[in-house]
Design a protein around this motif. Structure first.
Motif, short mmCIF file in Angstrom:
data_model
loop_
_atom_site.label_atom_id
_atom_site.label_comp_id
_atom_site.label_asym_id
_atom_site.label_seq_id
_atom_site.Cartn_x
_atom_site.Cartn_y
_atom_site.Cartn_z
N MET A 138 10.62 -18.32 -54.40
CA MET A 138 8.93 -17.72 -53.28
C MET A 138 8.94 -18.40 -51.77
SD MET A 138 6.81 -15.73 -53.23
CE MET A 138 5.34 -15.63 -52.37
N ASN A 139 9.63 -19.98 -51.91
CA ASN A 139 9.99 -21.16 -50.96
C ASN A 139 10.47 -20.91 -49.37
OD1 ASN A 139 8.57 -22.60 -49.40
ND2 ASN A 139 9.42 -24.20 -49.68
N LYS A 140 11.59 -19.71 -50.57
CA LYS A 140 12.57 -18.80 -49.96
C LYS A 140 12.49 -18.05 -48.76
CE LYS A 140 16.66 -21.30 -51.34
NZ LYS A 140 18.07 -20.60 -51.83
N ILE A 141 12.05 -16.90 -49.26
CA ILE A 141 10.34 -16.07 -48.25
C ILE A 141 10.12 -16.52 -46.96
CG2 ILE A 141 9.61 -13.73 -48.95
CD1 ILE A 141 9.78 -13.84 -51.95
N TRP A 142 9.28 -17.69 -47.34
CA TRP A 142 8.18 -18.05 -46.51
C TRP A 142 9.51 -18.55 -45.35
CZ3 TRP A 142 3.38 -15.83 -46.22
CH2 TRP A 142 3.53 -15.61 -47.90
N LYS A 143 10.39 -19.05 -46.21
CA LYS A 143 11.49 -19.86 -44.94
C LYS A 143 11.74 -18.96 -43.86
CE LYS A 143 13.87 -22.84 -45.96
NZ LYS A 143 14.52 -23.90 -46.36
N TYR A 144 11.82 -17.58 -43.98
CA TYR A 144 12.80 -16.22 -43.39
C TYR A 144 12.05 -15.42 -42.67
CZ TYR A 144 16.47 -17.87 -45.38
OH TYR A 144 17.66 -19.48 -45.71
N THR A 145 10.07 -15.38 -43.74
CA THR A 145 9.51 -14.37 -42.95
C THR A 145 8.50 -15.35 -41.35
OG1 THR A 145 8.04 -15.19 -44.58
CG2 THR A 145 8.95 -12.97 -45.10
N GLN A 146 8.85 -16.49 -41.50
CA GLN A 146 7.51 -17.42 -40.36
C GLN A 146 8.55 -16.94 -39.67
OE1 GLN A 146 8.15 -21.05 -41.05
NE2 GLN A 146 10.34 -21.22 -40.69
N TYR A 147 9.96 -16.64 -39.15
CA TYR A 147 10.86 -15.87 -37.75
C TYR A 147 10.56 -14.47 -37.70
CZ TYR A 147 13.59 -20.70 -38.40
OH TYR A 147 13.72 -21.29 -39.06
N GLY A 148 9.64 -14.03 -38.37
CA GLY A 148 8.83 -12.57 -37.91
C GLY A 148 7.67 -12.60 -36.68
N TYR A 149 7.00 -13.93 -37.02
CA TYR A 149 6.58 -13.94 -36.19
C TYR A 149 7.25 -13.98 -34.55
CZ TYR A 149 3.11 -14.91 -39.17
OH TYR A 149 2.11 -14.78 -40.37
N ILE A 150 7.80 -15.16 -34.35
CA ILE A 150 8.98 -14.65 -33.03
C ILE A 150 9.43 -14.19 -32.90
CG2 ILE A 150 11.03 -16.28 -32.53
CD1 ILE A 150 9.37 -18.65 -33.09
N ALA A 151 10.03 -13.09 -33.46
CA ALA A 151 10.71 -11.94 -32.78
C ALA A 151 9.16 -11.06 -33.05
CB ALA A 151 10.92 -11.15 -34.65
N VAL A 152 8.44 -10.93 -33.03
CA VAL A 152 6.76 -10.39 -33.04
C VAL A 152 6.95 -10.95 -31.12
CG1 VAL A 152 4.42 -9.86 -33.02
CG2 VAL A 152 5.73 -9.14 -34.54
N ALA A 153 6.60 -12.23 -30.56
CA ALA A 153 6.44 -12.44 -30.12
C ALA A 153 7.16 -12.14 -29.03
CB ALA A 153 6.68 -14.13 -30.10
N ILE A 154 8.75 -12.31 -28.98
CA ILE A 154 9.67 -12.08 -27.95
C ILE A 154 9.69 -10.54 -27.94
CG2 ILE A 154 12.11 -11.70 -28.30
CD1 ILE A 154 12.39 -13.41 -29.69
N VAL A 155 8.66 -9.80 -28.93
CA VAL A 155 9.06 -7.87 -28.42
C VAL A 155 8.02 -8.02 -27.81
CG1 VAL A 155 7.81 -6.43 -29.90
CG2 VAL A 155 9.90 -7.08 -30.57
N LEU A 156 7.12 -9.06 -28.08
CA LEU A 156 5.60 -8.53 -27.15
C LEU A 156 5.63 -9.39 -25.50
CD1 LEU A 156 2.40 -9.73 -29.26
CD2 LEU A 156 3.33 -7.64 -28.50
N LEU A 157 6.79 -10.72 -25.12
CA LEU A 157 6.76 -10.76 -24.41
C LEU A 157 7.85 -9.74 -22.77
CD1 LEU A 157 7.75 -14.34 -24.59
CD2 LEU A 157 5.81 -13.30 -23.74
N ILE A 158 8.27 -9.33 -24.11
CA ILE A 158 9.16 -7.90 -23.58
C ILE A 158 8.51 -7.27 -22.75
CG2 ILE A 158 11.45 -6.19 -23.74
CD1 ILE A 158 12.77 -8.22 -26.12
N ASP A 159 7.38 -6.24 -23.77
CA ASP A 159 6.63 -5.71 -23.12
C ASP A 159 6.01 -5.40 -21.82
OD1 ASP A 159 5.16 -2.99 -23.92
OD2 ASP A 159 3.69 -4.48 -24.11
#
Length: 64
Positions: A1-22
Motif C-alpha cells: 500500500m505504501n508504494k501506491i501512495w509513493k506514486y500517487t502523490q505525484y498526481g498532485y504535481i501533474a494536476v498543478a502543471i496542467v493548471l499552470l498551463i491552463d
C-alpha cells in the motif's frame, strides 16, 4: 500500500502543471480565471509537499 501512495502523490504535481498551463492559455482572455488556476496550482503543490513529508515521517516511524 505504501508504494501506491509513493506514486500517487505525484498526481498532485501533474494536476498543478496542467493548471499552470491552463493559466498560461487563459492569461490574455480571462485574467480572473487564470488567477484562480494559479492559486489552485499552488494549493496542489502545498498538498504534495504535505503528503510527501507525512509519508516520509510514517516510513521513518515504521523502520524503527
Amino acid at each position: 500500500m505504501n508504494k501506491i501512495w509513493k506514486y500517487t502523490q505525484y498526481g498532485y504535481i501533474a494536476v498543478a502543471i496542467v493548471l499552470l498551463i491552463d493559466a498560461g492559455t487563459r492569461w490574455n482572455e480571462d485574467r480572473e480565471q487564470a488567477y484562480f488556476s494559479i492559486a489552485f496550482a499552488v494549493f496542489m503543490l502545498l498538498i504534495f509537499l504535505f503528503k510527501r513529508n507525512f509519508r516520509k515521517k510514517i516510513e521513518r516511524r515504521n523502520n524503527q
